[in-house]
Motif scaffolding. Structure first.
Motif, PDB file in Angstrom:
ATOM      1  N   ARG A  68       0.836  -1.206   0.000  1.00 30.78           N
ATOM      2  CA  ARG A  68       0.000   0.000   0.000  1.00 30.78           C
ATOM      3  C   ARG A  68       0.870   1.255   0.000  1.00 30.78           C
ATOM      4  N   ASP A  69       1.881   1.288   0.884  1.00 32.15           N
ATOM      5  CA  ASP A  69       2.716   2.479   1.000  1.00 32.15           C
ATOM      6  C   ASP A  69       3.615   2.675  -0.219  1.00 32.15           C
ATOM      7  N   LEU A 113      -2.685  -6.029   0.250  1.00 32.16           N
ATOM      8  CA  LEU A 113      -2.436  -4.596   0.393  1.00 32.16           C
ATOM      9  C   LEU A 113      -1.401  -4.272   1.461  1.00 32.16           C
ATOM     10  N   ASN A 114      -1.458  -4.970   2.584  1.00 32.73           N
ATOM     11  CA  ASN A 114      -0.574  -4.656   3.708  1.00 32.73           C
ATOM     12  C   ASN A 114       0.582  -5.643   3.855  1.00 32.73           C
ATOM     13  N   CYS A 115       0.871  -6.365   2.793  1.00 37.91           N
ATOM     14  CA  CYS A 115       2.007  -7.293   2.817  1.00 37.91           C
ATOM     15  C   CYS A 115       3.284  -6.552   2.409  1.00 37.91           C
ATOM     16  N   TYR A 116       4.421  -7.221   2.620  1.00 44.19           N
ATOM     17  CA  TYR A 116       5.725  -6.623   2.329  1.00 44.19           C
ATOM     18  C   TYR A 116       6.359  -7.300   1.110  1.00 44.19           C
ATOM     19  N   PRO A 117       7.254  -6.614   0.415  1.00 40.60           N
ATOM     20  CA  PRO A 117       7.840  -7.154  -0.815  1.00 40.60           C
ATOM     21  C   PRO A 117       8.475  -8.528  -0.664  1.00 40.60           C
ATOM     22  N   HIS A 118       9.117  -8.800   0.494  1.00 38.63           N
ATOM     23  CA  HIS A 118       9.795 -10.098   0.642  1.00 38.63           C
ATOM     24  C   HIS A 118       8.808 -11.260   0.673  1.00 38.63           C
ATOM     25  N   GLN A 119       7.519 -10.969   0.775  1.00 40.71           N
ATOM     26  CA  GLN A 119       6.503 -12.014   0.794  1.00 40.71           C
ATOM     27  C   GLN A 119       6.009 -12.371  -0.611  1.00 40.71           C
ATOM     28  N   PHE A 120       6.559 -11.721  -1.636  1.00 40.25           N
ATOM     29  CA  PHE A 120       6.097 -11.932  -3.004  1.00 40.25           C
ATOM     30  C   PHE A 120       7.168 -12.581  -3.862  1.00 40.25           C
ATOM     31  N   SER A 121       6.734 -13.188  -4.950  1.00 40.52           N
ATOM     32  CA  SER A 121       7.672 -13.726  -5.946  1.00 40.52           C
ATOM     33  C   SER A 121       8.241 -12.583  -6.776  1.00 40.52           C
ATOM     34  N   LEU A 180      -5.005   0.281  -8.596  1.00 41.02           N
ATOM     35  CA  LEU A 180      -3.764   0.025  -9.317  1.00 41.02           C
ATOM     36  C   LEU A 180      -3.317  -1.419  -9.135  1.00 41.02           C
ATOM     37  N   MET A 181      -3.499  -1.954  -7.934  1.00 36.86           N
ATOM     38  CA  MET A 181      -3.167  -3.356  -7.699  1.00 36.86           C
ATOM     39  C   MET A 181      -3.992  -4.268  -8.586  1.00 36.86           C
ATOM     40  N   ARG A 182      -5.283  -3.982  -8.683  1.00 33.23           N
ATOM     41  CA  ARG A 182      -6.161  -4.798  -9.535  1.00 33.23           C
ATOM     42  C   ARG A 182      -5.732  -4.704 -11.002  1.00 33.23           C
TER      43      ARG A 182
END
Length: 221
Positions: free
Chosen positions: A4-5, A41-49, A30-32
């Motif tokens: 989100r931030d 929305l409130n997750c952090y980049p290291h949690q994504f591929s 924008l995410m959609r």
């Protein structure tokens, strides 16, 4: 920073939205648009591929609805299957938001998919500029020809076919050679190439910088 931030930062910097709630709603839109579910929305980049992180970066890039986006090797670190997903997304967003991309890359098969006009550079110097179809059909500059010949062939019967390989000394970008910067690797180099820098000249709807290009070349285009 959360997703989100990250996406909201340009919106907040330029005061695009009236309140934090409006900014969050815009971030969700924008995410959609890039295929990231709202629950992240409130997750952090290291949690994504890697592919998901690239989508988040794209969402941030289009947040202010720019006319031009510079894409510097946007898919080079991704798996081939993920590359195609991100490239298709970039194509869709280009049509949706009427974007122009300056797409920088080393993979000419990727460039072939995304580009309308291609500029080939060697050691910081422009070798050739041309519409994509013309460049891939008949390259004018020797370096362009070598790059195109290096693209892997999908047909297994063509994989063992003879390929032109670059030889010679790789020049230093700190201390570039005199004349044409490509002459130390070019099999067609002459004494003129070693002493005189070629001028970038127009040849119809394209441009190239090579001493060996002449009217005979133009007749074949």
């Amino acid at each position: 920073m959360t997703v989100r931030d990250i996406i909201a930062e340009p919106l907040e910097t330029y005061h695009v939205c009236g309140s934090r709630e409006e900014t969050t709603l815009r971030a969700l839109e924008l995410m959609r648009s890039v295929g990231i579910p709202a629950e992240f929305l409130n997750c952090y980049p290291h949690q994504f591929s890697g592919g998901q992180r690239q989508r988040i970066g794209i969402a941030r890039a289009i947040a202010l609805q720019p006319d031009l986006i510079v894409c510097d090797e946007p898919v080079s670190a991704l798996d081939v299957s993920v590359q195609s997903q991100v490239l298709n997304l970039l194509k869709d967003l280009q049509e949706q938001y009427h974007l122009t991309y300056l797409f920088i890359g080393h993979d000419l098969s990727v460039i072939n998919f995304i580009a309308d006009r291609v500029c080939v550079m060697f050691l910081g110097h422009v070798c050739e500029i041309a519409p994509k179809e013309a460049l891939y059909r008949k390259p004018l500059h020797p370096y362009t020809s070598f790059l195109l010949d290096a693209i892997p062939k999908a047909d297994p019967h063509l994989r063992s076919a003879h390929r032109k390989l670059l030889t010679g000394e790789v020049p230093s970008p700190v201390n570039p050679p005199s004349g044409c910067c490509f002459h130390t690797r070019c099999p067609y180099a002459t004494e003129r190439c070693r002493t005189e820098k070629p001028e970038l000249k127009a040849y119809g709807d394209r441009m190239a910088a090579c001493h060996r290009i002449g009217e005979a070349c133009m007749a074949d285009l």
